[in-house]
Write a protein that holds these residues in place. Structure first.
Motif, PDB file in Angstrom:
ATOM      1  N   ILE A   1      12.115  10.814   3.117  1.00 36.71           N
ATOM      2  CA  ILE A   1      11.314   9.709   2.601  1.00 36.71           C
ATOM      3  C   ILE A   1      11.135   8.644   3.673  1.00 36.71           C
ATOM      4  CG2 ILE A   1      11.240   7.819   0.911  1.00 36.71           C
ATOM      5  CD1 ILE A   1      12.775   9.749  -1.008  1.00 36.71           C
ATOM      6  N   GLN A   2      12.201   8.328   4.401  1.00 38.38           N
ATOM      7  CA  GLN A   2      12.112   7.326   5.464  1.00 38.38           C
ATOM      8  C   GLN A   2      11.114   7.768   6.532  1.00 38.38           C
ATOM      9  OE1 GLN A   2      15.801   5.756   7.124  1.00 38.38           O
ATOM     10  NE2 GLN A   2      14.902   5.854   9.163  1.00 38.38           N
ATOM     11  N   HIS A   3      11.200   9.007   6.952  1.00 36.61           N
ATOM     12  CA  HIS A   3      10.281   9.526   7.965  1.00 36.61           C
ATOM     13  C   HIS A   3       8.835   9.427   7.484  1.00 36.61           C
ATOM     14  CE1 HIS A   3       8.650  12.093  11.118  1.00 36.61           C
ATOM     15  NE2 HIS A   3       8.041  12.769  10.167  1.00 36.61           N
ATOM     16  N   ARG A   4       8.590   9.856   6.260  1.00 30.59           N
ATOM     17  CA  ARG A   4       7.229   9.820   5.711  1.00 30.59           C
ATOM     18  C   ARG A   4       6.740   8.385   5.532  1.00 30.59           C
ATOM     19  NH1 ARG A   4       7.987  14.702   1.278  1.00 30.59           N
ATOM     20  NH2 ARG A   4       7.956  16.391   2.802  1.00 30.59           N
ATOM     21  N   ALA A   5       7.643   7.508   5.106  1.00 29.41           N
ATOM     22  CA  ALA A   5       7.274   6.097   4.918  1.00 29.41           C
ATOM     23  C   ALA A   5       6.883   5.455   6.244  1.00 29.41           C
ATOM     24  CB  ALA A   5       8.430   5.332   4.273  1.00 29.41           C
ATOM     25  N   LEU A   6       7.666   5.722   7.292  1.00 26.21           N
ATOM     26  CA  LEU A   6       7.355   5.163   8.607  1.00 26.21           C
ATOM     27  C   LEU A   6       6.053   5.741   9.158  1.00 26.21           C
ATOM     28  CD1 LEU A   6      10.921   5.085  10.157  1.00 26.21           C
ATOM     29  CD2 LEU A   6       9.533   3.111   9.460  1.00 26.21           C
ATOM     30  N   ARG A   7       5.832   7.024   8.928  1.00 28.41           N
ATOM     31  CA  ARG A   7       4.587   7.656   9.376  1.00 28.41           C
ATOM     32  C   ARG A   7       3.383   7.046   8.654  1.00 28.41           C
ATOM     33  NH1 ARG A   7       4.743  13.821   8.639  1.00 28.41           N
ATOM     34  NH2 ARG A   7       4.239  13.196   6.541  1.00 28.41           N
ATOM     35  N   LYS A   8       3.505   6.842   7.330  1.00 28.69           N
ATOM     36  CA  LYS A   8       2.421   6.246   6.551  1.00 28.69           C
ATOM     37  C   LYS A   8       2.195   4.795   6.973  1.00 28.69           C
ATOM     38  CE  LYS A   8      -0.555   5.873   3.173  1.00 28.69           C
ATOM     39  NZ  LYS A   8      -1.858   6.541   3.203  1.00 28.69           N
ATOM     40  N   LEU A   9       3.268   4.042   7.172  1.00 25.83           N
ATOM     41  CA  LEU A   9       3.154   2.650   7.604  1.00 25.83           C
ATOM     42  C   LEU A   9       2.456   2.577   8.958  1.00 25.83           C
ATOM     43  CD1 LEU A   9       3.776  -0.334   7.103  1.00 25.83           C
ATOM     44  CD2 LEU A   9       6.023   0.054   8.116  1.00 25.83           C
ATOM     45  N   HIS A  10       2.832   3.447   9.869  1.00 28.28           N
ATOM     46  CA  HIS A  10       2.192   3.483  11.185  1.00 28.28           C
ATOM     47  C   HIS A  10       0.697   3.755  11.038  1.00 28.28           C
ATOM     48  CE1 HIS A  10       0.833   5.500  14.910  1.00 28.28           C
ATOM     49  NE2 HIS A  10       1.493   4.497  15.468  1.00 28.28           N
TER      50      HIS A  10
ATOM     51  N   LEU B   1       0.810  -1.212   0.000  1.00 30.99           N
ATOM     52  CA  LEU B   1       0.000   0.000   0.000  1.00 30.99           C
ATOM     53  C   LEU B   1       0.848   1.268   0.000  1.00 30.99           C
ATOM     54  CD1 LEU B   1      -2.627  -1.179   2.647  1.00 30.99           C
ATOM     55  CD2 LEU B   1      -2.792  -1.318   0.151  1.00 30.99           C
ATOM     56  N   LEU B   2       2.155   1.120   0.198  1.00 30.22           N
ATOM     57  CA  LEU B   2       3.072   2.258   0.180  1.00 30.22           C
ATOM     58  C   LEU B   2       3.554   2.535  -1.235  1.00 30.22           C
ATOM     59  CD1 LEU B   2       5.311   1.352   3.256  1.00 30.22           C
ATOM     60  CD2 LEU B   2       3.398   2.949   3.202  1.00 30.22           C
ATOM     61  N   SER B   3       3.987   3.758  -1.472  1.00 31.97           N
ATOM     62  CA  SER B   3       4.565   4.092  -2.785  1.00 31.97           C
ATOM     63  C   SER B   3       5.865   3.319  -2.971  1.00 31.97           C
ATOM     64  CB  SER B   3       4.836   5.596  -2.868  1.00 31.97           C
ATOM     65  OG  SER B   3       5.917   5.947  -2.036  1.00 31.97           O
ATOM     66  N   SER B   4       6.295   3.216  -4.204  1.00 33.54           N
ATOM     67  CA  SER B   4       7.514   2.450  -4.491  1.00 33.54           C
ATOM     68  C   SER B   4       8.739   3.061  -3.812  1.00 33.54           C
ATOM     69  CB  SER B   4       7.736   2.317  -5.996  1.00 33.54           C
ATOM     70  OG  SER B   4       7.887   3.592  -6.588  1.00 33.54           O
ATOM     71  N   SER B   5       8.821   4.394  -3.747  1.00 34.38           N
ATOM     72  CA  SER B   5       9.986   5.010  -3.101  1.00 34.38           C
ATOM     73  C   SER B   5       9.964   4.762  -1.590  1.00 34.38           C
ATOM     74  CB  SER B   5      10.068   6.511  -3.396  1.00 34.38           C
ATOM     75  OG  SER B   5       8.959   7.192  -2.873  1.00 34.38           O
ATOM     76  N   TYR B   6       8.780   4.770  -0.982  1.00 32.28           N
ATOM     77  CA  TYR B   6       8.677   4.462   0.445  1.00 32.28           C
ATOM     78  C   TYR B   6       9.120   3.030   0.702  1.00 32.28           C
ATOM     79  CZ  TYR B   6       5.855   8.681   1.471  1.00 32.28           C
ATOM     80  OH  TYR B   6       5.408   9.961   1.649  1.00 32.28           O
ATOM     81  N   ARG B   7       8.617   2.100  -0.117  1.00 31.55           N
ATOM     82  CA  ARG B   7       8.990   0.683   0.048  1.00 31.55           C
ATOM     83  C   ARG B   7      10.482   0.493  -0.141  1.00 31.55           C
ATOM     84  NH1 ARG B   7       4.605  -0.205  -3.277  1.00 31.55           N
ATOM     85  NH2 ARG B   7       5.981  -0.801  -4.966  1.00 31.55           N
TER      86      ARG B   7
END
Length: 86
Positions: A63-72, A27-33
């Motif tokens: 990107i890491q911060h945003r990815a972790l926030r979205k994953l959470h 469900l995350l964007s490719s750059s987040y993954r």
């Protein structure tokens, strides 16, 4: 014997949490993954990740911060939609 049961319970909880994370990754964007995989699965540094992705270290941290926030956020949403007793 009780300590062993506690260890099994903790290990089971960890496995279930990992399964929930894996279920949310698509469900995350490719750059987040990609950032999460490089940083946490392959254990690359921020500098190495930036080099691989062709981005600055600052961009990778963002990107890491945003990815972790979205994953959470996805994990919290998922936990609210699980049937009772699961």
């Amino acid at each position: 014997e009780i300590a062993g049961a506690v260890d099994i319970a903790a290990e089971t909880a960890t496995i279930l949490e990992l399964e929930q994370v894996r279920a949310c990754l698509p469900l995350l964007s490719s750059s987040y993954r990609q950032v999460l995989e490089l940083r946490f699965v392959q254990e690359f540094s921020v500098a190495e990740t930036a080099s691989i992705m062709g981005k600055t270290q600052v961009a990778v941290r963002i990107i890491q911060h945003r990815a972790l926030r979205k994953l959470h956020s996805l994990l919290v949403t998922q936990s609210h939609h699980e049937p009772a007793g699961v």
